[in-house]
Motif scaffolding. Sequence first.
Motif, short mmCIF file in Angstrom:
data_model
loop_
_atom_site.label_atom_id
_atom_site.label_comp_id
_atom_site.label_asym_id
_atom_site.label_seq_id
_atom_site.Cartn_x
_atom_site.Cartn_y
_atom_site.Cartn_z
N LYS A 143 0.84 -1.19 0.00
CA LYS A 143 0.00 0.00 0.00
C LYS A 143 0.88 1.26 0.00
O LYS A 143 1.47 1.61 1.01
CB LYS A 143 -0.93 0.00 1.22
CG LYS A 143 -1.72 -1.29 1.38
CD LYS A 143 -2.72 -1.48 0.27
CE LYS A 143 -3.41 -2.83 0.35
NZ LYS A 143 -4.14 -3.06 1.58
N TYR A 144 0.96 1.91 -1.13
CA TYR A 144 1.74 3.15 -1.24
C TYR A 144 0.98 4.32 -0.66
O TYR A 144 1.55 5.20 0.00
CB TYR A 144 2.06 3.40 -2.71
CG TYR A 144 2.93 4.61 -2.96
CD1 TYR A 144 2.37 5.84 -3.31
CD2 TYR A 144 4.31 4.52 -2.85
CE1 TYR A 144 3.17 6.95 -3.54
CE2 TYR A 144 5.11 5.62 -3.07
CZ TYR A 144 4.53 6.82 -3.43
OH TYR A 144 5.34 7.91 -3.65
N TRP A 145 -0.31 4.31 -0.88
CA TRP A 145 -1.16 5.40 -0.39
C TRP A 145 -2.56 4.84 -0.18
O TRP A 145 -3.01 3.95 -0.92
CB TRP A 145 -1.21 6.52 -1.43
CG TRP A 145 -2.16 7.63 -1.09
CD1 TRP A 145 -1.93 8.71 -0.30
CD2 TRP A 145 -3.51 7.77 -1.54
NE1 TRP A 145 -3.04 9.50 -0.22
CE2 TRP A 145 -4.03 8.96 -0.97
CE3 TRP A 145 -4.34 7.00 -2.36
CZ2 TRP A 145 -5.32 9.41 -1.21
CZ3 TRP A 145 -5.64 7.43 -2.59
CH2 TRP A 145 -6.12 8.62 -2.02
N LEU A 146 -3.27 5.35 0.80
CA LEU A 146 -4.62 4.91 1.08
C LEU A 146 -5.53 6.11 1.21
O LEU A 146 -5.21 7.07 1.91
CB LEU A 146 -4.67 4.08 2.37
CG LEU A 146 -4.00 2.71 2.34
CD1 LEU A 146 -3.84 2.15 3.75
CD2 LEU A 146 -4.82 1.76 1.47
N ALA A 147 -6.68 6.03 0.56
CA ALA A 147 -7.67 7.10 0.70
C ALA A 147 -8.16 7.19 2.14
O ALA A 147 -8.46 8.28 2.63
CB ALA A 147 -8.84 6.86 -0.25
N ARG A 148 -8.23 6.04 2.79
CA ARG A 148 -8.63 5.99 4.20
C ARG A 148 -7.55 5.26 4.97
O ARG A 148 -7.66 4.04 5.21
CB ARG A 148 -9.98 5.28 4.33
CG ARG A 148 -11.11 6.04 3.64
CD ARG A 148 -12.43 5.35 3.82
NE ARG A 148 -13.52 6.11 3.17
CZ ARG A 148 -14.78 5.75 3.17
NH1 ARG A 148 -15.15 4.65 3.79
NH2 ARG A 148 -15.69 6.49 2.57
N PRO A 149 -6.52 5.96 5.38
CA PRO A 149 -5.34 5.31 5.96
C PRO A 149 -5.58 4.65 7.32
O PRO A 149 -4.74 3.88 7.76
CB PRO A 149 -4.34 6.46 6.09
CG PRO A 149 -5.17 7.69 6.14
CD PRO A 149 -6.35 7.41 5.25
N PHE A 150 -6.69 4.93 7.96
CA PHE A 150 -6.96 4.33 9.27
C PHE A 150 -7.86 3.10 9.19
O PHE A 150 -8.35 2.62 10.20
CB PHE A 150 -7.58 5.36 10.21
CG PHE A 150 -6.66 6.51 10.54
CD1 PHE A 150 -7.18 7.77 10.78
CD2 PHE A 150 -5.29 6.33 10.61
CE1 PHE A 150 -6.33 8.85 11.09
CE2 PHE A 150 -4.44 7.39 10.91
CZ PHE A 150 -4.97 8.64 11.15
N THR A 151 -8.06 2.59 7.98
CA THR A 151 -8.85 1.37 7.81
C THR A 151 -8.02 0.17 8.20
O THR A 151 -7.02 -0.15 7.56
CB THR A 151 -9.32 1.23 6.36
OG1 THR A 151 -10.09 2.40 6.00
CG2 THR A 151 -10.18 -0.01 6.18
N LEU A 152 -8.42 -0.51 9.26
CA LEU A 152 -7.62 -1.60 9.83
C LEU A 152 -7.36 -2.72 8.83
O LEU A 152 -6.25 -3.28 8.78
CB LEU A 152 -8.31 -2.17 11.06
CG LEU A 152 -8.65 -1.19 12.18
CD1 LEU A 152 -9.30 -1.94 13.35
CD2 LEU A 152 -7.43 -0.43 12.64
N SER A 153 -8.35 -3.04 8.04
CA SER A 153 -8.24 -4.19 7.13
C SER A 153 -7.23 -3.95 6.00
O SER A 153 -6.88 -4.89 5.29
CB SER A 153 -9.60 -4.53 6.55
OG SER A 153 -10.13 -3.43 5.84
N GLU A 154 -6.77 -2.72 5.85
CA GLU A 154 -5.79 -2.43 4.80
C GLU A 154 -4.37 -2.88 5.17
O GLU A 154 -3.49 -2.91 4.33
CB GLU A 154 -5.77 -0.93 4.51
CG GLU A 154 -7.05 -0.39 3.91
CD GLU A 154 -7.21 -0.74 2.44
OE1 GLU A 154 -6.36 -1.47 1.89
OE2 GLU A 154 -8.19 -0.26 1.83
#
Length: 126
Positions: free
Chosen positions: A101-112
Amino acid sequence: QVQLTESGGGSVQSGGSHILACEVSGYTVGGYCLGWFRQAPGKEREGVAVLDGNSMTTYADSVQGRFTMSLDKASKTLFLRMNRLEPDDTAVYYCAADPRKYWLARPFTLSEYNYWGKGTQVTVSS
């Protein structure tokens, strides 16, 4: 395989400061999402701060201005400096990462996040 080891937990008085460390092993650091989460007693785990592949840090509203996260690439350690601690900051603090994951729209999503440390307890007394 990424291994994350947190350290630095302990007890601190309200208004005080504390530093947590997360050592990353088994993989390089930087260039992917890496951050801190916490879980207070009886509550769900929540995001605290996440560093993305662009070296941008996202902080939770509850810690913005009080907590600072930094990455020391030489020691492969992610630090979380916590200032003006409050009793509501009492929690087990976890380090999490996912090199895919380089970048996440929702960085606090645990499942990511595919990799988690075992956590370190921080207790803030009033």
